[in-house]
Scaffold this active site. Sequence first.
Site, mmCIF file in Angstrom:
data_model
loop_
_atom_site.group_PDB
_atom_site.id
_atom_site.type_symbol
_atom_site.label_atom_id
_atom_site.label_comp_id
_atom_site.label_asym_id
_atom_site.label_seq_id
_atom_site.Cartn_x
_atom_site.Cartn_y
_atom_site.Cartn_z
ATOM 1 N N ASP A 177 39.884 50.945 44.821
ATOM 2 C CA ASP A 177 38.612 50.592 44.197
ATOM 3 C C ASP A 177 38.226 49.146 44.499
ATOM 4 O OD1 ASP A 177 36.421 50.327 42.516
ATOM 5 O OD2 ASP A 177 37.641 50.054 40.728
ATOM 6 N N ASP A 186 30.960 49.125 46.437
ATOM 7 C CA ASP A 186 31.972 49.576 45.481
ATOM 8 C C ASP A 186 32.489 50.962 45.826
ATOM 9 O OD1 ASP A 186 33.526 50.163 43.308
ATOM 10 O OD2 ASP A 186 31.922 50.100 41.833
#
Length: 400
Positions: A117, A291
């Site tokens: 992430d 992201d």
Amino acid sequence: MQPVSFGSFLVTFLTASLAAGSALPNTVSSPGSFEIKRTPNKGFTGRNGPLALARAYVKYGVPVSKSLVEAIDLVKSAQLIKRSNGNVTATPDGDDLQYLVPVQIGTPPQTLHLDFDTGSSDLWVFSSETDPSSSKGHSLYNPSTSTSSKKVDGASWNITYGDQSSSSGDVYTDVVTVGSLTVNSQAVESAQQVSAQFAQGNNDGLVGLAFSSINTVKPTPQKTWFDNIASTLDAPLFVADLRHETPGSYIFGAIPSAASNILYAPVDNSKGFWQFSTSSDTGGEFDAIADTGTTLILASDALVKSYYQKVQGAHLDALQGGYVFGCNTTLPDFKFAVGEGEITVPGSLINYAPAGNNECFGGIQPSGGLPFAIFGDIALKAAHVVFDSGKTQVGWAQKK
């Protein structure tokens, strides 16, 4: 609050062997550059548009409406009914994750399936210390059986999410191996309490790839896995090569030859994110975060409304919690600027998931008032995306 993500549609990596041996603090072994392929999460039950949107909201502290929660349940119910007619036992996936990451921790190595992430900076895992009511069905890290684990005295972490649920625990250092690379003294945050929505998912934790400045360990924040290995790579960068419905990869330390004509933009990392300035013909100038821990593209109400005005029959559906349209509709491309050039996200990627009644859930949705846009996997799959910590920049190379 420091945000964290368990974003859907994430990569998974091939596991490599870890040579047993004593852990030496601050020691890293690395081949200079390497590529890690991703593989599917066998527990994935199908795309859930409202769930992907809600998870992005929770990550960034945006309130989740009751209607959005109800829409999540409706989609899950439809998926379970559909799968009950086949030979596969349906297992609800609370995280809507299509890809997970096998990572080896400890000596001898313990394999856990984690999320990678770029929107957070903690490496935390379900563990033998996790409340048994929350850890059922997860692979657990057991520091007591690892000869290389060392507890960090007085260290703790506590992440609070937008719905006020939280995860917390203590901290160890241990050997962590991904692909052909080993960090011998990596901070591993061991969960003692985990909120219900994550306990019900298939992932065993996450590996944050944002900047170490937003790591949540107290009293002393810890370095991310990538920051620990960056100086040993041929170049302090990694490239996300995410793909649509087919395995992609991450490349660490080098830029693949397939990434040509790279457009670069400087990164403002003052908030710990891979944030850059951009613009589009539908939304003017704005800031965006690259992201991998978010599935969708989230943007301002004005940008999203402008985009769907080009789509016949598209409308904001209160029952679905977002924009929907006829599944047979051909969506327009979404274009945004990077440096002196432009990246195109094909309209086919923006048709994210069935929403019922022959309608589909859009991959571009309102951000809920956030001061920046979030370019999740739908945008990232359109390009090779370079996360360059050495030059503090992000690069986008359009895929053909």
